[in-house]
Design an enzyme around this catalytic site. Structure first.
Site, short mmCIF file in Angstrom:
data_model
loop_
_atom_site.label_atom_id
_atom_site.label_comp_id
_atom_site.label_asym_id
_atom_site.label_seq_id
_atom_site.Cartn_x
_atom_site.Cartn_y
_atom_site.Cartn_z
N GLY A 191 0.43 -11.08 10.28
CA GLY A 191 1.42 -10.56 11.49
C GLY A 191 1.19 -11.53 12.63
N ASN A 212 0.72 -1.29 0.01
CA ASN A 212 -0.08 0.28 0.00
C ASN A 212 0.81 1.35 -0.05
OD1 ASN A 212 0.59 -0.66 2.62
ND2 ASN A 212 -1.10 0.50 3.56
N GLU A 245 7.38 2.60 15.56
CA GLU A 245 8.13 3.12 14.37
C GLU A 245 8.18 4.62 14.28
OE1 GLU A 245 8.78 0.12 10.69
OE2 GLU A 245 6.46 0.03 11.21
N ALA A 247 -3.75 -11.12 10.07
CA ALA A 247 -3.58 -12.52 9.78
C ALA A 247 -2.04 -13.10 9.71
CB ALA A 247 -4.40 -13.08 8.94
N GLY A 277 1.56 -5.21 7.22
CA GLY A 277 0.55 -5.97 6.42
C GLY A 277 -0.66 -6.30 7.11
N SER A 278 -1.16 -7.50 6.88
CA SER A 278 -2.58 -7.80 7.45
C SER A 278 -2.01 -8.43 8.76
CB SER A 278 -3.10 -9.04 6.60
OG SER A 278 -2.15 -10.10 6.41
N CYS A 322 -3.72 2.00 6.16
CA CYS A 322 -3.98 1.48 7.53
C CYS A 322 -4.60 2.53 8.70
CB CYS A 322 -2.93 0.62 8.26
SG CYS A 322 -1.50 1.63 8.31
N GLU A 356 3.11 -3.85 12.26
CA GLU A 356 2.34 -2.72 11.91
C GLU A 356 1.17 -3.21 11.14
OE1 GLU A 356 2.29 0.18 13.27
OE2 GLU A 356 4.35 0.69 13.65
P1 NAD Z 1 -0.30 -9.52 3.49
O1 NAD Z 1 -0.10 -9.66 5.03
O2 NAD Z 1 -0.20 -10.89 2.82
O3 NAD Z 1 1.18 -8.94 3.04
C1 NAD Z 1 2.07 -8.08 3.56
C2 NAD Z 1 3.61 -8.56 3.41
O4 NAD Z 1 3.96 -9.78 3.92
C3 NAD Z 1 3.82 -8.85 1.82
O5 NAD Z 1 5.32 -8.68 1.70
C4 NAD Z 1 3.76 -10.42 1.84
O6 NAD Z 1 4.54 -10.71 0.76
C5 NAD Z 1 4.19 -10.82 3.04
N1 NAD Z 1 3.76 -12.07 3.54
C6 NAD Z 1 2.47 -12.80 3.36
N2 NAD Z 1 2.55 -14.19 3.78
C7 NAD Z 1 3.84 -14.08 4.59
C8 NAD Z 1 4.09 -15.21 5.31
N3 NAD Z 1 3.40 -16.30 5.67
N4 NAD Z 1 5.52 -14.87 6.08
C9 NAD Z 1 6.03 -13.87 5.92
N5 NAD Z 1 5.57 -12.83 4.95
C10 NAD Z 1 4.50 -12.99 4.26
O7 NAD Z 1 -1.24 -8.56 3.11
P2 NAD Z 1 -1.92 -8.72 1.63
O8 NAD Z 1 -2.49 -9.99 1.61
O9 NAD Z 1 -1.12 -8.03 0.59
O10 NAD Z 1 -3.29 -7.59 2.00
C11 NAD Z 1 -4.37 -8.15 2.62
C12 NAD Z 1 -5.09 -7.19 3.65
O11 NAD Z 1 -3.96 -7.00 4.62
C13 NAD Z 1 -5.29 -5.93 3.07
O12 NAD Z 1 -6.59 -5.98 2.35
C14 NAD Z 1 -5.43 -5.07 4.12
O13 NAD Z 1 -6.54 -5.26 4.98
C15 NAD Z 1 -4.30 -5.39 5.02
N6 NAD Z 1 -3.09 -4.61 4.82
C16 NAD Z 1 -2.63 -3.88 5.64
C17 NAD Z 1 -1.54 -3.09 5.68
C18 NAD Z 1 -1.03 -2.14 6.61
O14 NAD Z 1 -0.38 -0.93 6.28
N7 NAD Z 1 -1.44 -2.31 7.72
C19 NAD Z 1 -0.88 -2.81 4.34
C20 NAD Z 1 -1.13 -4.24 3.26
C21 NAD Z 1 -2.32 -4.92 3.94
#
Ligand code: NAD
Length: 468
Positions: A224, A143, A444, A222, A219-220, A275, A241
């Site tokens: 996290g 994002n 951060e 889940a 990221g998400s 976020c 985050e």
């Molecule tokens: P995600 O959590 O899957 O991805 C975020 C990062 O984590 C990416 O670099 C991804 O490659 C990595 N990742 C994914 N699975 C992993 C694992 N098992 N181990 C280590 N790293 C891993 O997020 P997404 O699928 O791209 O987005 C889904 C939802 O997450 C969005 O719709 C949103 O609600 C949320 N999101 C939040 C933020 C934020 O800034 N807080 C950012 C992106 C997405």
């Protein structure tokens, strides 16, 4: 449309296709990084880190300042790359590239100031030393690919660490370019490496690697939680985050016109893929109708379209998957306000405000990560606080009121890490950022950013003579 191919230390089995979100066309293919390649990268980073940490602080600061200058010199190129791979409006993308420069500059200013303490003790001298952690893994989302990568990378490098950055699958290009610019600026080879790849492969390999001392994950929620659980097996330092479902609380005593004018971009900026997006607009009953009357034209007039056009305020969503996800939250027979979006190819969704929604509905409590907000009425201050806190998240929030006492009371009662009063600003590189509750762990940015990438060592030096 040019097709760039990036080849590096990756393996073809995990090739990434980077799409232009505004058209759906292929921008580039990038080789992913397999687990064996991650092992090799960690080994190279570990060696580079030892040499980096041994440099005089002034020298490390000088190199990071040069990195900031080189980023600034390539600001337009980086911004255009961000427009192509992430669909950000060009104005936002320029700000994002400038933010990377500022983060590097700010972190560079901390290198010589990263001092320990001297603590009074009997019989000797006690000092604390802030030592680098070693190799840090930064797992970034799509994002805000550039800023969030730099939130972790800049202070980690400044504190004497090496960084392995894993960008999101959909947005590896600016990260790869930043690694090239680091070398151009004179940063040592292997100190800052970018490892594009699939999250469950490349990201997971960093999380499970005993040679990676800390993971900074954005990221998400889940994923996290998985990162935290896997990191626990190695007692790994983890900063998270995660998501948000932030309230925008408008009291009847507020400047309702100003609140309504500011509300649209507080959840439409970056097409709502933020976020901190203020997606739960809570409005006190006496001004509810008036607020909606003012909000409607403000939302409908937001210019949605080609992100490379200077006059565009909102671009597309990042991907088809995200578009499908956002659509799943917006029921048929929509009641509320709807803006416009281009038809045809690309991942477009119009600005959307839902009214008459049950406060417990999915769209009112889950993070949509798209240009969708709900408006909910409330009765009094206690009701506003109850609604504001009725979510598992606690990242941001805004409070609109002319009553200073109320602003302070509500700021104290809302369980979130970043609040703003009569404003929606929440992220500055020199103030701390992070979440309460399921929005994350750790902070951060801000004055303590470098310290989060160190271990504190306590050393006692006896002033007694040797035992007779
Ligand atoms: P995600 O959590 O899957 O991805 C975020 C990062 O984590 C990416 O670099 C991804 O490659 C990595 N990742 C994914 N699975 C992993 C694992 N098992 N181990 C280590 N790293 C891993 O997020 P997404 O699928 O791209 O987005 C889904 C939802 O997450 C969005 O719709 C949103 O609600 C949320 N999101 C939040 C933020 C934020 O800034 N807080 C950012 C992106 C997405």
């Amino acid at each position: 449309m040019s097709h760039t191919s990036h080849r590096g230390h990756g393996t073809d089995e995990h090739e990434l296709r980077v799409l232009d979100p505004a058209t759906g066309g292929v921008v580039a293919t990038v080789a992913g990084t397999g687990t064996a390649d991650v092992d090799a990268a960690v080994a190279r980073a570990a060696k580079a880190q030892v040499r980096w940490a041994a440099l005089a602080p002034g020298e490390r600061a000088r190199l990071l300042r040069r990195f900031a200058v080189v980023v600034d010199e390539h600001r337009e190129e980086l911004a255009r790359l961000e427009v192509r791979e992430a669909g950000h409006t060009v104005g936002n993308a320029r700000w994002e590239a400038g933010n990377v420069r500022d983060l590097l500059d700010y972190a560079a200013g901390g290198v010589e100031r990263l001092t320990g303490r001297q603590i009074p003790v009997p019989g000797g001298l006690d000092v604390t030393i802030l030592e680098p952690l070693g190799v840090v893994g930064v797992i970034a989302p799509w994002n805000f690919p550039m800023p969030i990568a730099a939130w972790g990378t800049a202070p980690a490098l400044a504190a004497g660490n090496a960084v392995l950055l894993k960008p999101a699958e959909t947005t590896p290009l600016t990260a790869l370019r930043l690694a090239e610019l680091a070398l151009l600026a004179g940063l040592p080879e292997h100190l800052f490496q970018v490892l594009p790849g699939a999250g469950p492969v490349t990201g997971n390999a960093l999380v499970e690697h005993p040679g990676v001392a800390k993971i900074v994950f954005t990221g998400s929620a889940a994923v996290g939680r998985q990162v935290l659980a896997k990191g626990a097996a190695l007692v790994k330092r983890v900063t998270l985050e995660l998501g948000g479902k932030s309230p925008n609380i408008v009291f009847a005593d507020a400047d309702v016109g100003a609140a309504a004018a500011a509300a649209p971009m507080s959840f439409l900026d970056n097409a709502g893929q933020d976020c901190c997006a203020r997606t739960r607009i809570l409005v006190q009953r006496p001004v509810y109708d008036r607020f909606l009357e003012l909000l409607a034209p403000a939302v409908e007039s937001v210019v949605v379209g080609d992100p490379s056009d200077e006059s565009t305020a909102m671009g597309p969503l990042i991907s088809q998957a995200q578009l499908d996800r956002v659509r799943s939250y917006v029921p048929g027979g929509l009641a509320g306000i709807r803006g416009t979006a281009p038809e045809g190819p690309g991942f477009w969704f119009p600005p959307t405000v839902l009214t008459g929604v049950d406060p417990d509905a999915r769209v009112a409590v889950e993070e949509v990560f798209g240009p969708v907000a709900v408006v909910l009425p409330f009765d009094d201050e206690a009701d506003a606080v109850r609604l504001a806190n009725a979510t598992e998240y606690g990242l941001s929030g805004s409070i609109w009121t002319r009553d200073v006492g109320r602003a302070l009371r509500v700021s104290g009662a809302v369980r979130a890490g970043n609040l703003s009063v009569n404003s929606h600003s929440s992220v500055r590189y020199w103030t701390p950022f992070g979440g309460f509750k399921q929005s994350g762990i750790g902070r951060e940015l801000g004055p303590d950013a470098l310290a989060a990438f160190t271990e504190t060592k306590n050393v006692f030096i006896s002033t007694e003579g040797p035992a007779q």
